[in-house]
Design an enzyme around this catalytic site. Structure first.
Site, PDB file in Angstrom:
ATOM      1  N   HIS A  42      -4.321  -5.624  -2.889  1.00  0.00           N
ATOM      2  CA  HIS A  42      -3.214  -5.638  -3.836  1.00  0.00           C
ATOM      3  C   HIS A  42      -2.792  -7.086  -4.103  1.00  0.00           C
ATOM      4  O   HIS A  42      -3.233  -8.007  -3.430  1.00  0.00           O
ATOM      5  CB  HIS A  42      -1.979  -4.940  -3.241  1.00  0.00           C
ATOM      6  CG  HIS A  42      -2.197  -3.560  -2.722  1.00  0.00           C
ATOM      7  ND1 HIS A  42      -1.705  -2.439  -3.366  1.00  0.00           N
ATOM      8  CD2 HIS A  42      -2.795  -3.104  -1.598  1.00  0.00           C
ATOM      9  CE1 HIS A  42      -1.999  -1.359  -2.672  1.00  0.00           C
ATOM     10  NE2 HIS A  42      -2.669  -1.736  -1.589  1.00  0.00           N
ATOM     11  N   GLU A 124      -1.969  -7.091   0.960  1.00  0.00           N
ATOM     12  CA  GLU A 124      -1.337  -7.741  -0.183  1.00  0.00           C
ATOM     13  C   GLU A 124      -1.678  -9.230  -0.181  1.00  0.00           C
ATOM     14  O   GLU A 124      -1.554  -9.902   0.844  1.00  0.00           O
ATOM     15  CB  GLU A 124       0.182  -7.590  -0.121  1.00  0.00           C
ATOM     16  CG  GLU A 124       0.695  -6.171  -0.244  1.00  0.00           C
ATOM     17  CD  GLU A 124       0.869  -5.712  -1.688  1.00  0.00           C
ATOM     18  OE1 GLU A 124       0.492  -6.495  -2.604  1.00  0.00           O
ATOM     19  OE2 GLU A 124       1.379  -4.596  -1.886  1.00  0.00           O
ATOM     20  N   ASP A 173      -3.421  -4.496 -10.191  1.00  0.00           N
ATOM     21  CA  ASP A 173      -3.762  -5.516  -9.202  1.00  0.00           C
ATOM     22  C   ASP A 173      -5.036  -5.175  -8.422  1.00  0.00           C
ATOM     23  O   ASP A 173      -5.379  -3.995  -8.319  1.00  0.00           O
ATOM     24  CB  ASP A 173      -2.577  -5.725  -8.241  1.00  0.00           C
ATOM     25  CG  ASP A 173      -2.085  -4.438  -7.575  1.00  0.00           C
ATOM     26  OD1 ASP A 173      -2.000  -3.405  -8.256  1.00  0.00           O
ATOM     27  OD2 ASP A 173      -1.764  -4.480  -6.372  1.00  0.00           O
TER      28      ASP A 173
END
Length: 204
Positions: A42, A124, A173
């Site tokens: 992400h 992330e 993303d």
């Protein structure tokens, strides 16, 4: 399960020893028979396209001050998390142990299987779809990925995907800025190091 130490990364009881721990309440147990089989990449930046400030950590801990920026008012009530954040300088911040179910994927599907949170690890990258990621982030991501693959037998280099791939039309993303080829090249280099080499050992 054995702990794996590789290129400075050791995973013990689901936590990366060298990562900053920032525990999030936004997780639960995986289904009884579920194990990590998928890695989902992400991106996140708070406020959008701004880096630093500690707002991502606050967000994943349900401590985001909605008065700190107008954008925050719309997201402050969300309860989400990821297992790991890689900051722009490559620093690792972990929110959820890898053996637990982080709330990162949402409504999702991978190879016909829904509820990807059940069987995935979410990482992330601090960034945005159209801003190049840093070399330090790619290096850290490759090192972490190689260690995760060694730690979890059901996870392999073919099971790496973006959030946009498991939630098309809803998520974008890690975006066009993410260089998958470069990431895989670095990962291949990491995986060439044999388990009995000088820079890796197993700790029982």
């Amino acid at each position: 399960m054995k702990d794996v130490y590789r290129m400075g990364i050791m995973i013990r009881d689901g936590w990366i020893e060298s990562a900053e721990r920032c525990p999030s309440p936004n997780h639960n147990d995986r289904p009884e028979t579920a194990v990590p089989e998928l890695l989902v990449i992400h991106n996140i930046s708070l406020p959008p396209k701004r880096f630093g400030g500690g707002y991502i950590q606050q967000f994943f801990q349900n401590k985001l001050d909605q008065d700190a920026h107008p954008y925050f008012a719309g997201i402050a009530g969300l309860t989400v998390s990821a297992h790991l954040l890689i900051q722009r300088d490559g620093t690792l911040i972990q929110f959820v142990p890898f053996d637990k179910r982080a709330w990162h994927a949402g409504q999702s599907e991978y190879c016909g299987r829904t509820e990807c949170n059940d069987f995935s690890i979410g990482i992330e990258l601090e960034g945005a779809d159209d801003i190049p990621y840093t070399r330090q982030q790619y290096v850290s991501l490759a090192e972490v990925t190689a260690s995760l693959i060694r730690q979890y037998p059901e996870l392999n280099a073919d099971a790496l995907t973006g959030h946009s791939d498991i939630a098309p039309g809803r998520k974008t993303d890690p975006g066009d800025a993410f260089n998958w080829n470069y990431y895989r090249e670095l990962l291949n280099l990491e995986q060439r190091v044999q388990p009995d080499s000088a820079d890796q050992k197993e700790i029982t």
